[in-house]
Design an enzyme around this catalytic site. Sequence first.
Site, PDB file in Angstrom:
ATOM      1  CG  MET A  31      -1.896  -1.199   1.164  1.00  0.00           C
ATOM      2  SD  MET A  31      -3.443  -0.928   2.044  1.00  0.00           S
ATOM      3  CE  MET A  31      -2.854  -0.741   3.700  1.00  0.00           C
ATOM      4  CG  HIS A  38       6.867  -1.491   2.238  1.00  0.00           C
ATOM      5  ND1 HIS A  38       6.688  -0.383   3.018  1.00  0.00           N
ATOM      6  CD2 HIS A  38       5.656  -2.085   2.168  1.00  0.00           C
ATOM      7  CE1 HIS A  38       5.420  -0.298   3.396  1.00  0.00           C
ATOM      8  NE2 HIS A  38       4.778  -1.329   2.897  1.00  0.00           N
TER       9      HIS A  38
HETATM   10  P1  AMP Z   1       1.539  -2.801   3.469  1.00  0.00           P
HETATM   11  O1  AMP Z   1       2.032  -1.745   2.547  1.00  0.00           O
HETATM   12  O2  AMP Z   1       1.511  -2.389   4.905  1.00  0.00           O
HETATM   13  O3  AMP Z   1       0.243  -3.427   2.995  1.00  0.00           O
HETATM   14  O4  AMP Z   1       2.622  -3.971   3.430  1.00  0.00           O
HETATM   15  C1  AMP Z   1       3.016  -4.545   2.216  1.00  0.00           C
HETATM   16  C2  AMP Z   1       3.783  -5.802   2.513  1.00  0.00           C
HETATM   17  O5  AMP Z   1       4.920  -5.489   3.331  1.00  0.00           O
HETATM   18  C3  AMP Z   1       2.961  -6.842   3.303  1.00  0.00           C
HETATM   19  O6  AMP Z   1       3.223  -8.140   2.785  1.00  0.00           O
HETATM   20  C4  AMP Z   1       3.470  -6.680   4.703  1.00  0.00           C
HETATM   21  O7  AMP Z   1       3.360  -7.862   5.480  1.00  0.00           O
HETATM   22  C5  AMP Z   1       4.931  -6.341   4.449  1.00  0.00           C
HETATM   23  N1  AMP Z   1       5.489  -5.647   5.613  1.00  0.00           N
HETATM   24  C6  AMP Z   1       4.974  -4.564   6.255  1.00  0.00           C
HETATM   25  N2  AMP Z   1       5.737  -4.240   7.321  1.00  0.00           N
HETATM   26  C7  AMP Z   1       6.737  -5.141   7.368  1.00  0.00           C
HETATM   27  C8  AMP Z   1       7.851  -5.347   8.243  1.00  0.00           C
HETATM   28  N3  AMP Z   1       8.085  -4.558   9.286  1.00  0.00           N
HETATM   29  N4  AMP Z   1       8.684  -6.390   7.994  1.00  0.00           N
HETATM   30  C9  AMP Z   1       8.452  -7.219   6.933  1.00  0.00           C
HETATM   31  N5  AMP Z   1       7.430  -7.068   6.068  1.00  0.00           N
HETATM   32  C10 AMP Z   1       6.573  -6.044   6.282  1.00  0.00           C
END
Ligand code: AMP
Length: 294
Positions: A31, A38
């Site tokens: 997102m 990310h």
């Molecule tokens: P989001 O933009 O929050 O929807 O996250 C996109 C992807 O990044 C998802 O697969 C999340 O699980 C992963 N993600 C978010 N925060 C972390 C983190 N701290 N460590 C590893 N992966 C993450």
Amino acid sequence: MTVVLRTIPEARRWVRTERTSSGALGLVPTMGSFHEGHLSLIRRARQICDRTIVSIFVNPLQFAPGEDYESYPRDFDRDLSLATQEGVDAVFHPEAGEMYPSGLVTSVGVGKLGEALCGASRPGHFQGVATVVAKLFHIVQPDRAFFGQKDAQQALIIRTMVLNLNWPLQIEVCPTVREPDGVAYSSRNRRLSAEERSRATVLYRSLRLAESLIQSGERNVACVEQQMQKQIQKMIHAVPGAEIDYARLVDPATLGGLQQIRGEVLAAVAVRFGKTRLIDNLSIKIAPERQARG
Ligand code: AMP
């Protein structure tokens, strides 16, 4: 140079021309508002795939009315320059109207997995996640897709969807990346006040507490959960608007409650700081000799 794709036909065209016969195409759904979490997924994708496409889409379907869809942090220019630095081949950045033109009646059901943990306080959230990920998989047709363990429930639901719907792709779940004080990177962290940010360290500390209790022989689920809740409560009780959503030990395969602590358990926490809700989790593996004694 990172190509920016804004429409579904553009994305499909890019995939048709760039997909090589031998190398894998990797998709990293996000997102946006990139942080080290990310970037770790992007680096992993770049490492094992021939081409990497990152989607940046704040998915309205996974936000309930009153949640933070409007105020969710967005910073496309910064994200694009980070993607370029990381050597991402393409960024898919559609408008909401491109993904959901109107009259959406088809969605992906996720059953009981979507009702546990975060699903209890966010009804419909994981159906929204599964639906957008299914659409992205159809549009991009990746060989591999990368998700973070930070969102363990989401990763399990996507894995299950891929298995149940016979999708010919591999899901890779990458470890949670944390700031030096243990707080998991999250786009929502930047919305915390200085006081809330310092209190947010309690999420990971409560997970480590659960781990140390279990590794030193505690086998009573309620007792571990109470200790976690007590520790969190102590840290947040003076912060206005802060409350525990859950602090649980669950079965990592079903996310259901546990009768017994053995094998592998998932400790999971969610805490609200006003409108900002933070989550974290830790997989705890019980050493076999301890298991035998317990
Ligand atoms: P989001 O933009 O929050 O929807 O996250 C996109 C992807 O990044 C998802 O697969 C999340 O699980 C992963 N993600 C978010 N925060 C972390 C983190 N701290 N460590 C590893 N992966 C993450």
